[in-house]
Scaffold this active site. Sequence first.
Site, PDB file in Angstrom:
ATOM      1  N   GLY A 122       0.790  -1.226   0.000  1.00 21.64           N
ATOM      2  CA  GLY A 122       0.000   0.000   0.000  1.00 21.64           C
ATOM      3  C   GLY A 122       0.820   1.272   0.000  1.00 21.64           C
ATOM      4  N   ARG A 175      -3.992 -12.772  -0.983  1.00 21.63           N
ATOM      5  CA  ARG A 175      -5.360 -12.501  -0.532  1.00 21.63           C
ATOM      6  C   ARG A 175      -6.169 -12.032  -1.726  1.00 21.63           C
ATOM      7  NH1 ARG A 175      -5.154  -7.080  -1.036  1.00 21.63           N
ATOM      8  NH2 ARG A 175      -3.272  -5.965  -0.404  1.00 21.63           N
TER       9      ARG A 175
END
Length: 634
Positions: A166, A294
């Site tokens: 991120g 994920r």
Amino acid sequence: MHTIKKILIANRGEIAVRIMQTCRRLNIATVAVYSEADRHAKHVAMADEAVCLGSVVLADSYLNIEKIIQAAKDTGADAIHPGYGFLSERATFAKAVADAGLTFIGAPASAMELMGSKSAAKISMIAANVPCVPGYQDADQSEGVLFEAAKEIGFPVLIKATAGGGGKGMKIVETKADFLSQLSSAKREAKNAFGDDEVILEKYITAPKHIEVQVFADSFGNVVHLFERDCSTQRRYQKIIEEAPAAGLNDATRTDLLNAAVKATQAIDYLGAGTIEFIMDDQDNFYFMEMNTRLQVEHRVTEMITGQDLVEWQIKVAQGEALPLNQMQIRANGHAIQVRVYAEDADNDYLPSTGLLEQVNLAASVNTLVDSGVRSGDTVSIHYDPMIAKLVVWADDRVECIDKTLDVISQSSIFGVQNNLGFLAKILANKDFKRNAICTNTLDNDALDLSLPLQDEVVAVYAQQAHQLLHSESNKAWDVKDGWRPTGEESIRLSVNYLGEDHQFTVREEAGQIVVNERSYYLPNESDVCHIHRNLAHVIHNDQRYVLTLPDHESLASASNSNEIVSPMPGKIIEVMVKPGDEVQIDDTLLVMEAMKMELQLKAEKNAVIEAVNCQAGDQVLADAVLVSFKEEA
């Protein structure tokens, strides 16, 4: 093989809502967990059952493994879905879930451990003959060794936290003179965000595209891809627009890219949904960046072009079933674009915005999805990511998809917090985006001309129409698209604030024309939209969004004092770089604070002498607190 009957979702917001949607369709019961701050949240209301974990402190709620597993046991859940973020890529969580006799709907702990370290991941990919960016990924983290490695790689160099994602703990270093200070900042961010300050170094590609591949694996050794996504439109390394498939890839490059992603997944004995992220240069050379073990925020664009529900795939694989389709059965159709709607001020360095969501209207139509974890009346707090929603649009081709996405944005409006709807529309309408010329650093380099201010005459026309709508007895709804109304032959005098400046106009109608300050003016677009709420008018004109402030209703105003540096929002002081008596120059960094999971640098607005410093490292400060004051000019 076993059948999952009840799933606890160890997450919040739009991803929790998204997972519940699939569970409802599959007749699987759901359990929500929440912090005290989320007691009335949308995901809590939507679940079949809900369990309060504790306070807003993450360690007491969404990061508390013991409480989450106990909540699953107490409610009879037989599986836990981690969503993304929080505990979704924590190997310790996956292990604890399995040890408790529950099914973890996610990647194996071993894959998380390997891919969770950027250095170990890169070493494994090199061994698997997956192309990787030249760099340094060894264990020695001493400043001297890292500095020498950076010089050998050659500047510009990219510093990346090995445990991160991120954009946190990531810095671009242009020259060797900046390396040590940027290294210190990257390590500090990484330590705060991930509890680990280890970094790797990579050669920085100056015009990079971010292309990623959705992969899936089952327990029978089957691995497939579901094509690629282009996630190059980013600010501060955070994706804001994603699309599938990637535009401009030739068939040979696409085939090599997809095959490399499958090979990378096979090399680590994977299970479930994953994403292999590549960086691509302007010669179509691609290199492995990392694997996200994920589901991704942008998984919806893949679903739109393939017609598959990836959450359903996750559940099936976790139950011990084979993949629903083999590679030859997976087809891509059309084009999909996702935009992330954030509570932030794109014109003020993307500063997050907090407060009450007074009105939220997110348009949906055929082949459009709205994923959101909030509703009108909810609050955007400082404690969590400021994303309000994802708008996802499908069309037959990219050109049509861009146009349709612009139309969806124009029919959407949010009042109560600053938001980036207008900013997203400007990007989509920009010629560089339309010709697929956006790189991951384009927005951060201010390489797009997104400034399209309205002419005074146009401001006057829209102010007049907003005034008419605001005071019309028929205007009971907050969202109005009602055609343009005549003013009548008598002139009316209007005051309006636009881009921080007050304007006064006289406006009337004459022979079908709008007359502004005694000059005739035709309205350019009959299809334009005006959203009205309180004293604000959000105007969409030529696919651009503008905000006009009318004086008729109570409004809030804020003023800045150039002799003070105030906290833009609640946060924590990370570093104080000045003391009383210091002379500073314009744009010098005075303080570094952390707010909403980001580091913010507070800089001097002029050349000055420091009079007082009212904070120190570690202090928690409130919004608008005076942090630094300057001496009055003589």
